[in-house]
Scaffold this active site. Sequence first.
Site, PDB file in Angstrom:
ATOM      1  CG  ASP A   1       6.015   0.570   2.079  1.00  0.00           C
ATOM      2  OD1 ASP A   1       4.937   0.100   2.250  1.00  0.00           O
ATOM      3  OD2 ASP A   1       6.136   1.841   1.807  1.00  0.00           O
TER       4      ASP A   1
ATOM      5  CE1 TYR B   1       5.486  -3.083  -1.724  1.00  0.00           C
ATOM      6  CE2 TYR B   1       7.680  -3.027  -0.802  1.00  0.00           C
ATOM      7  CZ  TYR B   1       6.378  -2.550  -0.723  1.00  0.00           C
ATOM      8  OH  TYR B   1       5.715  -1.524   0.066  1.00  0.00           O
TER       9      TYR B   1
ATOM     10  CG  ASP C   1       0.250   2.256   0.749  1.00  0.00           C
ATOM     11  OD1 ASP C   1       0.826   3.353   1.301  1.00  0.00           O
ATOM     12  OD2 ASP C   1       0.947   1.334   0.518  1.00  0.00           O
TER      13      ASP C   1
ATOM     14  CG  HIS D   1       8.499   3.677  -0.759  1.00  0.00           C
ATOM     15  ND1 HIS D   1       7.269   3.998  -0.454  1.00  0.00           N
ATOM     16  CD2 HIS D   1       8.833   4.363  -1.709  1.00  0.00           C
ATOM     17  CE1 HIS D   1       6.771   4.533  -1.712  1.00  0.00           C
ATOM     18  NE2 HIS D   1       7.648   4.746  -2.261  1.00  0.00           N
TER      19      HIS D   1
ATOM     20  CG  HIS E   1       5.183   4.699   4.783  1.00  0.00           C
ATOM     21  ND1 HIS E   1       5.955   5.779   4.513  1.00  0.00           N
ATOM     22  CD2 HIS E   1       5.197   4.193   3.852  1.00  0.00           C
ATOM     23  CE1 HIS E   1       5.912   5.871   3.168  1.00  0.00           C
ATOM     24  NE2 HIS E   1       5.364   4.724   2.850  1.00  0.00           N
TER      25      HIS E   1
ATOM     26  CD  GLU F   1       3.195   5.710  -0.670  1.00  0.00           C
ATOM     27  OE1 GLU F   1       4.201   4.902  -0.330  1.00  0.00           O
ATOM     28  OE2 GLU F   1       2.843   5.933  -1.665  1.00  0.00           O
TER      29      GLU F   1
ATOM     30  CG  HIS G   1       2.136  -3.530   1.230  1.00  0.00           C
ATOM     31  ND1 HIS G   1       0.967  -2.784   1.031  1.00  0.00           N
ATOM     32  CD2 HIS G   1       3.133  -2.221   1.282  1.00  0.00           C
ATOM     33  CE1 HIS G   1       0.851  -1.851   0.974  1.00  0.00           C
ATOM     34  NE2 HIS G   1       2.174  -1.198   0.948  1.00  0.00           N
TER      35      HIS G   1
ATOM     36  CG  HIS H   1       3.017   4.791  -6.982  1.00  0.00           C
ATOM     37  ND1 HIS H   1       4.139   4.005  -6.915  1.00  0.00           N
ATOM     38  CD2 HIS H   1       2.471   4.816  -5.565  1.00  0.00           C
ATOM     39  CE1 HIS H   1       4.402   3.843  -5.620  1.00  0.00           C
ATOM     40  NE2 HIS H   1       3.528   4.262  -4.716  1.00  0.00           N
TER      41      HIS H   1
END
Length: 404
Positions: free
Chosen positions: A163, A191, A82, A144, A78, A80, A222, A24
């Site tokens: 994250d 990042y 991913d 995040h 988290h 999200e 990540h 994004h």
Amino acid sequence: MGSVKLTEGVYWVGAIDWDVRNFHGLTSPQGSTYNAYLVVDEKIALIDSVRPPETEILLRHISEIVDPARIDYVISNHSEPDHSGALGAVMEAAPSARLYASKEGVKRLEKMFRAGWDMVGVGDSDELPLGNKTLKFINAPLLHWPETMFTYCPEAKVLFACDAFGAHIASSERFVDELGIERIMPYTKKYFAFLIASFRKAALQAMKKIDGLPIDFIGPSHGPVWRGEDIPKMLGAYAAWATLQLEPKATIVYGSMWGGTRAMAKAVADGVMAAGLQTRVFDIDHSDLSDIIAETFDSRLVLLGSPTFVSGIYPPMEAFIPYLRIPRDKTKKVGCFGSFGWAGGALKHLTQMLAAEGYNLVPDPLAFNFFPDDAGLDECFEFGRRAAGWAQQESTAGEEKAAN
Ligand code: FEO
């Protein structure tokens, strides 16, 4: 074997994505990884999952160590996608597993999956015993998303930070020291600038919570895993970014239709450099926005060059202004310049827009009709030199005022 052992009973079981190029808006020219970790003890816990397309890889990596059906606990740091995207398949493969997330995370997962899973909401003082190892939960809101948490295993001295402390880079190496910290840090900074900089206070609060914990490994979600002497180096950089210690440097971002504003930008850059500031110049039409943000976010001075387009700001430059807002920093100095054809207007609109945002503006924006001649280029040079000197002076005055 695709899984990798971090330490006794702790394994990386995530997936490498060599292909992804954009999260994004945050570009990942070297791909990324979605890190999931397996903690094996009397009880078995999986920490986070992967994006849906990488589900089979995750399950294969888990299967190299244990039968996924034996997983007792799934921890979602988290929600999200991913990191939560493969939870459906994981919960199917591990039918006895209970799912742990922050209290806010449980609510999100309920809404996202509507699966009726057996979920437990946890917070700062909660622990999950696995046998010889324990998992402790640490709320880390806004790193995040608001529901994000860290998971810490004191016996293995591993912090699973999701994250935070991550970087979008795919590599065959799983540890930062195998790649070299110099190679990773630009990705870590990019990042941070794009995803974490808006939540600097939250980053500092989370870092305070982990301060003093014995940590041998930090497993982000990540990029490669931090260990050894790279950990304090990275935490030091994170602390500097989170407190927004602006660097004595300038970022010049410009757009140009026929070269007038481009010629101005280059002469302005020469003036800034002559004043002793490290300088980076980006053509907005040919640059990656997340690369620009990685530079602007800790620059003391940002200069924006825009030609006039239909009496207003050049559209790609106008579209960039919200990105400039990402670090929520109103202490940096921002200035404007640009060329116009038959009628100006860009600088008036740009100045109004930046003033409304609350930026500290370099006085006297510089405009030129069409292309600057030699005398005009000299003026641009002086504008750059003056802006750099003013930014340095204002920053020093601001720092002295803050100290008193
Ligand atoms: Fe890597 Fe906020 O997800």
